[in-house]
Design an enzyme around this catalytic site. Structure first.
Site, short mmCIF file in Angstrom:
data_model
loop_
_atom_site.label_atom_id
_atom_site.label_comp_id
_atom_site.label_asym_id
_atom_site.label_seq_id
_atom_site.Cartn_x
_atom_site.Cartn_y
_atom_site.Cartn_z
N ILE A 182 -12.11 1.08 -0.32
CA ILE A 182 -13.35 1.03 0.47
C ILE A 182 -14.56 1.38 -0.40
O ILE A 182 -15.60 0.72 -0.34
CB ILE A 182 -13.25 1.98 1.69
CG1 ILE A 182 -12.11 1.53 2.61
CG2 ILE A 182 -14.56 2.02 2.46
CD1 ILE A 182 -11.76 2.51 3.73
N ARG A 222 -13.57 10.90 6.44
CA ARG A 222 -12.96 11.87 7.37
C ARG A 222 -13.97 12.98 7.62
O ARG A 222 -14.65 13.43 6.70
CB ARG A 222 -11.68 12.48 6.77
CG ARG A 222 -10.46 11.58 6.83
CD ARG A 222 -9.99 11.34 8.28
NE ARG A 222 -8.88 10.42 8.34
CZ ARG A 222 -8.97 9.10 8.43
NH1 ARG A 222 -10.16 8.52 8.47
NH2 ARG A 222 -7.89 8.33 8.49
N THR A 267 -18.00 7.79 6.36
CA THR A 267 -17.10 6.95 7.17
C THR A 267 -15.66 7.29 6.83
O THR A 267 -14.75 6.56 7.20
CB THR A 267 -17.31 5.44 6.90
OG1 THR A 267 -17.14 5.21 5.49
CG2 THR A 267 -18.66 4.95 7.36
N HIS A 297 -15.90 6.50 15.00
CA HIS A 297 -14.77 6.07 14.17
C HIS A 297 -14.47 4.57 14.39
O HIS A 297 -13.34 4.20 14.70
CB HIS A 297 -13.53 6.92 14.50
CG HIS A 297 -12.63 7.06 13.31
ND1 HIS A 297 -12.10 8.25 12.90
CD2 HIS A 297 -12.17 6.15 12.42
CE1 HIS A 297 -11.35 8.08 11.84
NE2 HIS A 297 -11.38 6.80 11.52
N GLU A 310 -14.15 15.52 16.13
CA GLU A 310 -14.30 14.23 16.81
C GLU A 310 -13.08 13.90 17.68
O GLU A 310 -13.14 13.04 18.56
CB GLU A 310 -14.50 13.10 15.79
CG GLU A 310 -13.22 12.78 15.03
CD GLU A 310 -13.36 11.62 14.04
OE1 GLU A 310 -14.48 11.34 13.60
OE2 GLU A 310 -12.33 11.04 13.69
N ASP A 317 -15.08 9.70 -9.06
CA ASP A 317 -13.69 9.61 -8.60
C ASP A 317 -12.83 10.29 -9.65
O ASP A 317 -13.17 10.32 -10.83
CB ASP A 317 -13.27 8.13 -8.47
CG ASP A 317 -11.98 7.96 -7.65
OD1 ASP A 317 -10.93 8.52 -8.05
OD2 ASP A 317 -12.03 7.28 -6.62
P1 NAI Z 1 -8.01 4.69 -1.35
O1 NAI Z 1 -6.78 5.51 -1.45
O2 NAI Z 1 -7.96 3.25 -1.77
O3 NAI Z 1 -9.16 5.38 -2.20
C1 NAI Z 1 -9.45 6.76 -2.17
C2 NAI Z 1 -10.10 7.12 -3.50
O4 NAI Z 1 -10.47 8.50 -3.44
C3 NAI Z 1 -9.16 6.95 -4.70
O5 NAI Z 1 -9.79 6.17 -5.71
C4 NAI Z 1 -8.91 8.39 -5.16
O6 NAI Z 1 -8.74 8.51 -6.57
C5 NAI Z 1 -10.20 9.07 -4.71
N1 NAI Z 1 -10.07 10.52 -4.60
C6 NAI Z 1 -9.00 11.24 -4.17
N2 NAI Z 1 -9.25 12.55 -4.27
C7 NAI Z 1 -10.50 12.66 -4.80
C8 NAI Z 1 -11.32 13.76 -5.16
N3 NAI Z 1 -10.89 15.04 -5.02
N4 NAI Z 1 -12.54 13.51 -5.66
C9 NAI Z 1 -12.97 12.23 -5.82
N5 NAI Z 1 -12.24 11.15 -5.51
C10 NAI Z 1 -11.02 11.37 -5.01
O7 NAI Z 1 -8.50 4.82 0.13
P2 NAI Z 1 -9.44 3.82 0.96
O8 NAI Z 1 -8.60 2.75 1.58
O9 NAI Z 1 -10.59 3.43 0.13
O10 NAI Z 1 -9.90 4.76 2.17
C11 NAI Z 1 -10.71 5.90 1.94
C12 NAI Z 1 -10.75 6.74 3.21
O11 NAI Z 1 -11.47 6.02 4.21
C13 NAI Z 1 -9.39 7.00 3.85
O12 NAI Z 1 -8.76 8.12 3.28
C14 NAI Z 1 -9.75 7.25 5.29
O13 NAI Z 1 -9.95 8.63 5.45
C15 NAI Z 1 -11.09 6.51 5.47
N6 NAI Z 1 -11.00 5.40 6.42
C16 NAI Z 1 -11.89 5.36 7.45
C17 NAI Z 1 -11.86 4.32 8.37
C18 NAI Z 1 -12.84 4.24 9.50
O14 NAI Z 1 -12.62 3.47 10.47
N7 NAI Z 1 -13.94 4.97 9.48
C19 NAI Z 1 -10.84 3.26 8.29
C20 NAI Z 1 -9.99 3.36 7.12
C21 NAI Z 1 -10.07 4.40 6.24
#
Ligand code: NAI
Length: 332
Positions: free
Chosen positions: A156, A235, A233, A296, A264, A175
């Site tokens: 994302i 958590r 967007t 959400h 939420e 990241d």
């Molecule tokens: P992803 O796993 O592809 O990417 C997460 C990134 O965060 C990774 O590159 C990881 O290295 C990085 N990361 C992890 N710990 C970190 C830290 N301490 N400091 C900096 N970076 C760190 O996940 P994706 O698919 O991009 O989703 C991200 C988040 O979006 C999900 O965990 C979920 O909480 C949220 N989400 C929200 C939705 C909504 O409807 N609002 C829908 C889908 C996901």
């Protein structure tokens, strides 16, 4: 495999019903109610349950599901911070999720929130409906040429970086595991403090972990560029709501856009028009003129729902075939 899908909304039924005929051997029953200690026992006789992002899947709930014979948990979402993966492992449950269904859908919603708070669309919409065509109080900033700071550049976050680049913004990123592809596309990885102090727009896209819990707090808010826009967007608990409210009160932000926020869970996906909200945090956030809150809905596009249904059913089928899709497994 018999699956009980909790918290079924009309859009869930529509997308799952469209794909179900392609999965012989899988039957699906829908339940309007969400997973609670009371409704867990309704899973008796089912092999699997399907739950969404706001379902409590802590140890106690997993024990209840285990006791009625559920062996597989199908998460129709990406995040799994709501799940006690250790307890699932102890109860020998297979847990699968949908890691990436439409990263662009969430990133586009993040930009929609950024534009809404920046150009005060939430106020403009109401004003014009009341025949108030005055522009006073609606001035925003031109994003072109400004700096966006993207925290977390997974699926994302990367989509958000590209959207911001498309707007003509300079993009800084932070990241733990930088993406080489993004660096080639002109995104600069910098230390977190530098991102915080240099960005006009900050968007959070990392998962909720022990490390990221309350990463936006009193200390980090003090480091922000005055008058920036913050978008979450990802958590709710990435942001300390009490510190955020204090920061908004002391005019640290031009605007804040939240698709997720702490506390939420009781609100998400429910119509609570006639309720008196129990949380003052939600009410306080809603009281600020420069804050836009959505419930959400970042994932909510036809394309994403379609991908969620398809991948969830693929996950179920892979368990039936005794080869759970490795990339979608949630492990301890
Ligand atoms: P992803 O796993 O592809 O990417 C997460 C990134 O965060 C990774 O590159 C990881 O290295 C990085 N990361 C992890 N710990 C970190 C830290 N301490 N400091 C900096 N970076 C760190 O996940 P994706 O698919 O991009 O989703 C991200 C988040 O979006 C999900 O965990 C979920 O909480 C949220 N989400 C929200 C939705 C909504 O409807 N609002 C829908 C889908 C996901």
């Amino acid at each position: 495999m018999k699956i009980l899908l909790y918290d079924a909304k009309p859009y869930d039924r529509e997308s799952f019903d469209a794909h179900l005929p392609d999965y012989p051997g899988i039957t699906l029953d829908y339940l309007d109610a969400d997973l609670t200690p009371g409704t867990a026992r309704l899973a008796q006789g089912y092999d699997a349950i399907c739950a969404f992002v706001n379902a409590d899947l802590g140890r106690d709930m997993l024990r209840r599901l285990h006791e009625v014979g559920v062996k597989t948990i199908l998460l129709r979402c990406a995040g799994f911070n709501q799940l006690d993966a250790y307890a699932a492992d102890e109860y020998d449950m297979t847990v699968l999720r949908v890691p990436g269904y439409s990263p662009e859908a969430v990133a586009e919603h993040a930009m929609a929130l950024a534009l809404a708070v920046n150009r005060k669309l939430h106020k403009a919409y109401i004003k014009v409906r009341e025949n108030n065509f005055s522009l006073v109080g609606l001035t925003g900033m031109t994003f072109h040429g400004k700096t966006a700071g993207i925290i977390g550049t997974g699926k994302i976050g990367q989509a958000m970086c590209r959207i911001c680049r498309g707007f003509g913004m300079k993009v800084l990123a932070y990241d733990k595991y930088p993406s080489e592809a993004l660096a080639v596309e002109g995104v600069s990885y910098v230390p977190l403090d530098q991102l915080l102090s240099a960005s006009d727009l900050i968007s959070l896209h990392c998962p909720l972990t022990d490390e990221t819990y309350h990463m936006i707090n009193k200390d980090t808010i003090e480091k922000l560029k005055p008058g920036c826009i913050l978008i979450n967007t990802s958590r709710g608990a990435l942001v300390d709501s009490t510190d955020l409210i204090a920061g908004i009160r002391s005019h640290r932000f031009f605007g804040v856009g939240l698709d997720v926020y702490e506390e939420e869970n009781n609100n998400v996906f429910e119509n609570r028009e006639d309720d008196i909200l129990e949380s003052s945090i939600t009410s306080r956030l809603l009281s600020f003129p420069n804050v836009v809150v959505t419930s959400h809905q970042g994932f909510l596009t036809h394309e994403a729902l379609d991908a969620i249904a398809r991948t969830t059913l693929d996950n179920a089928m892979s368990v039936v075939d005794h080869y759970p899709i490795e990339a979608n497994l949630v492990k301890v």
